[in-house]
Structures are given as C-alpha cells and as structure tokens.
Design a protein around this motif. Structure first.
Motif, short mmCIF file in Angstrom:
data_model
loop_
_atom_site.label_atom_id
_atom_site.label_comp_id
_atom_site.label_asym_id
_atom_site.label_seq_id
_atom_site.Cartn_x
_atom_site.Cartn_y
_atom_site.Cartn_z
N TYR A 1 0.85 -1.18 0.00
CA TYR A 1 0.00 0.00 0.00
C TYR A 1 0.89 1.24 0.00
O TYR A 1 1.90 1.27 0.70
CB TYR A 1 -0.88 0.05 1.26
CG TYR A 1 -1.84 -1.10 1.36
CD1 TYR A 1 -3.14 -0.97 0.89
CD2 TYR A 1 -1.45 -2.31 1.90
CE1 TYR A 1 -4.03 -2.04 0.96
CE2 TYR A 1 -2.33 -3.37 1.99
CZ TYR A 1 -3.61 -3.23 1.51
OH TYR A 1 -4.48 -4.28 1.59
N CYS A 2 0.51 2.23 -0.76
CA CYS A 2 1.12 3.55 -0.65
C CYS A 2 0.26 4.35 0.34
O CYS A 2 -0.97 4.31 0.26
CB CYS A 2 1.17 4.27 -2.00
SG CYS A 2 2.38 3.55 -3.13
N VAL A 3 0.92 5.03 1.24
CA VAL A 3 0.22 5.91 2.18
C VAL A 3 0.15 7.27 1.50
O VAL A 3 1.17 7.91 1.28
CB VAL A 3 0.96 5.99 3.53
CG1 VAL A 3 0.21 6.90 4.49
CG2 VAL A 3 1.15 4.59 4.13
N CYS A 4 -1.05 7.68 1.14
CA CYS A 4 -1.24 8.89 0.34
C CYS A 4 -1.89 9.99 1.17
O CYS A 4 -3.02 9.82 1.66
CB CYS A 4 -2.10 8.57 -0.88
SG CYS A 4 -1.36 7.32 -1.95
N TRP A 5 -1.19 11.09 1.32
CA TRP A 5 -1.66 12.23 2.10
C TRP A 5 -2.60 13.05 1.24
O TRP A 5 -2.20 13.67 0.26
CB TRP A 5 -0.47 13.04 2.54
CG TRP A 5 -0.74 14.12 3.53
CD1 TRP A 5 -1.87 14.32 4.27
CD2 TRP A 5 0.16 15.16 3.91
NE1 TRP A 5 -1.73 15.41 5.09
CE2 TRP A 5 -0.49 15.95 4.89
CE3 TRP A 5 1.44 15.51 3.52
CZ2 TRP A 5 0.10 17.06 5.48
CZ3 TRP A 5 2.03 16.60 4.11
CH2 TRP A 5 1.37 17.37 5.08
N LEU A 6 -3.86 13.08 1.62
CA LEU A 6 -4.87 13.75 0.80
C LEU A 6 -4.94 15.26 1.01
O LEU A 6 -5.34 15.98 0.11
CB LEU A 6 -6.25 13.16 1.09
CG LEU A 6 -6.48 11.75 0.59
CD1 LEU A 6 -7.82 11.22 1.10
CD2 LEU A 6 -6.43 11.70 -0.92
N ASP A 7 -4.62 15.76 2.19
CA ASP A 7 -4.84 17.17 2.52
C ASP A 7 -3.99 18.10 1.66
O ASP A 7 -2.78 18.20 1.84
CB ASP A 7 -4.53 17.40 3.99
CG ASP A 7 -4.73 18.84 4.41
OD1 ASP A 7 -5.40 19.60 3.68
OD2 ASP A 7 -4.21 19.24 5.46
N PRO A 8 -4.61 18.83 0.71
CA PRO A 8 -3.84 19.72 -0.17
C PRO A 8 -3.42 21.02 0.51
O PRO A 8 -2.69 21.81 -0.09
CB PRO A 8 -4.81 19.98 -1.33
CG PRO A 8 -6.15 19.85 -0.72
CD PRO A 8 -6.03 18.80 0.35
N THR A 9 -3.84 21.24 1.75
CA THR A 9 -3.38 22.42 2.49
C THR A 9 -2.16 22.10 3.34
O THR A 9 -1.58 22.99 3.95
CB THR A 9 -4.49 22.98 3.40
OG1 THR A 9 -4.79 22.02 4.43
CG2 THR A 9 -5.74 23.32 2.61
N LEU A 10 -1.78 20.84 3.38
CA LEU A 10 -0.60 20.36 4.11
C LEU A 10 -0.66 20.67 5.61
O LEU A 10 0.36 20.94 6.24
CB LEU A 10 0.68 20.92 3.50
CG LEU A 10 0.87 20.68 2.00
CD1 LEU A 10 2.15 21.35 1.51
CD2 LEU A 10 0.88 19.20 1.68
N THR A 11 -1.86 20.61 6.18
CA THR A 11 -2.00 20.91 7.60
C THR A 11 -2.48 19.73 8.44
O THR A 11 -2.33 19.76 9.65
CB THR A 11 -3.00 22.08 7.82
OG1 THR A 11 -4.26 21.72 7.27
CG2 THR A 11 -2.48 23.36 7.16
N ASP A 12 -3.07 18.70 7.83
CA ASP A 12 -3.61 17.58 8.58
C ASP A 12 -2.88 16.29 8.22
O ASP A 12 -3.25 15.60 7.27
CB ASP A 12 -5.12 17.43 8.29
CG ASP A 12 -5.77 16.32 9.10
OD1 ASP A 12 -5.06 15.66 9.90
OD2 ASP A 12 -6.98 16.10 8.92
N LEU B 1 -4.97 4.66 2.08
CA LEU B 1 -4.03 3.62 1.69
C LEU B 1 -4.43 3.08 0.33
O LEU B 1 -5.56 2.65 0.12
CB LEU B 1 -4.04 2.50 2.73
CG LEU B 1 -3.67 2.99 4.12
CD1 LEU B 1 -4.05 1.97 5.16
CD2 LEU B 1 -2.22 3.33 4.19
N ALA B 2 -3.49 3.11 -0.60
CA ALA B 2 -3.76 2.69 -1.97
C ALA B 2 -3.03 1.37 -2.24
O ALA B 2 -1.80 1.32 -2.22
CB ALA B 2 -3.29 3.76 -2.95
N ARG B 3 -3.79 0.32 -2.48
CA ARG B 3 -3.25 -1.00 -2.75
C ARG B 3 -2.70 -1.02 -4.16
O ARG B 3 -3.34 -0.55 -5.10
CB ARG B 3 -4.37 -2.04 -2.59
CG ARG B 3 -4.08 -3.40 -3.16
CD ARG B 3 -3.21 -4.22 -2.21
NE ARG B 3 -3.14 -5.60 -2.66
CZ ARG B 3 -2.28 -6.05 -3.57
NH1 ARG B 3 -1.43 -5.26 -4.14
NH2 ARG B 3 -2.28 -7.33 -3.90
#
Length: 144
Positions: free
Chosen positions: A66-77, A83-85
C-alpha cells in the motif's frame, strides 16, 4: 531520502507484529527493518499511520503493498491519509507525488481545498487496485 515503511505481520491470534524500515524494504522485509512492537491491534496499526509514512506492507502469505497517500492539499492535517493497494508501489508513489504537487499548487491559486482533495481521491481510485481509509483496519486481514 528515506522511504518510511510500516511492515505489518498478521498473527494467527488476530493481532499484528509491526516493524519499521526507514529505507524501505525489498524481497526480505525483515532484514531491513526493526521491530516496533508485538501483538498490536488493527486500531493501533491504523493509529500509527500518518503522512510521515510512504508505504505499508502487509507481510502475510500473500504480501500486499500500500502507498500511504496524504490527501490534505493544504498540508495541515497529517492524519488525512488513504491507503492505496498496488503491485507497483514505486510507480504509484511517483504518480501520486506529481498529482499531490499539482493539487497543492491549485489550492495556492484559489481552488477550494475540498475540491482539490476530492479530485486527488478520484484520481487515486482510478490508479490503485483498491483504496482504504486509514481508520478502517479491515484491509489488514482481507483486501477484498
């Protein structure tokens, strides 16, 4: 640059043993990683994950990446991850990094963060074999 990987080993009793690899893992996930703890619950595994991780490997009889993908485009959370398989984590990570950079730039130009996040998630769902919320530990047992 590191490639932080959480290695999760399912136990027959329902718990998980966890290991950490700063430089990622290849064919032998144990030689390049160090123990984090034994007999973690699925909830504890999920609580460990945040945007600081790049990958997660479920080292079961049939290993799953799985790739751990950070969704928050404001880079604050840093806890806003999915998780992308994938069977090709290098390629998915490369595409994800490009998409995330474009989303951050779009927000800086005025795109609503929720719209940029939704577009990121939609694009990821099209490229990954499966996507899982990081607060749902069911993916640790059965990738369905």
């Amino acid at each position: 640059m590191g490639q932080r990987t959480l290695v999760v080993v399912p136990r027959p009793d329902g718990g998980f043993d966890c290991r950490y690899a700063h430089w990622g893992v290849t064919t032998d996930p144990f030689s390049g990683s160090r123990p984090l703890g034994r007999d973690w619950s699925g909830t504890a595994v999920c609580a460990e994950l945040d945007a600081g991780y790049d990958r997660l490997l479920v080292a079961a009889a049939r290993p799953r990446w799985y790739c751990v993908c950070w969704l928050d485009p404001t880079l604050t959370d840093p806890d806003d991850v999915v998780l992308a398989r994938t069977d090709d984590p290098d390629r998915l990570r490369e595409r994800w990094t490009e998409a995330k950079s474009r989303a951050v730039d779009a927000v800086a130009r005025g795109t609503a963060p929720d719209a940029a996040r939704a577009a990121l998630l939609l694009g990821l769902a099209r490229r990954a074999d499966a996507c899982h919320r990081a607060d749902d530990a069911s993916f640790l047992r059965d990738d369905g």
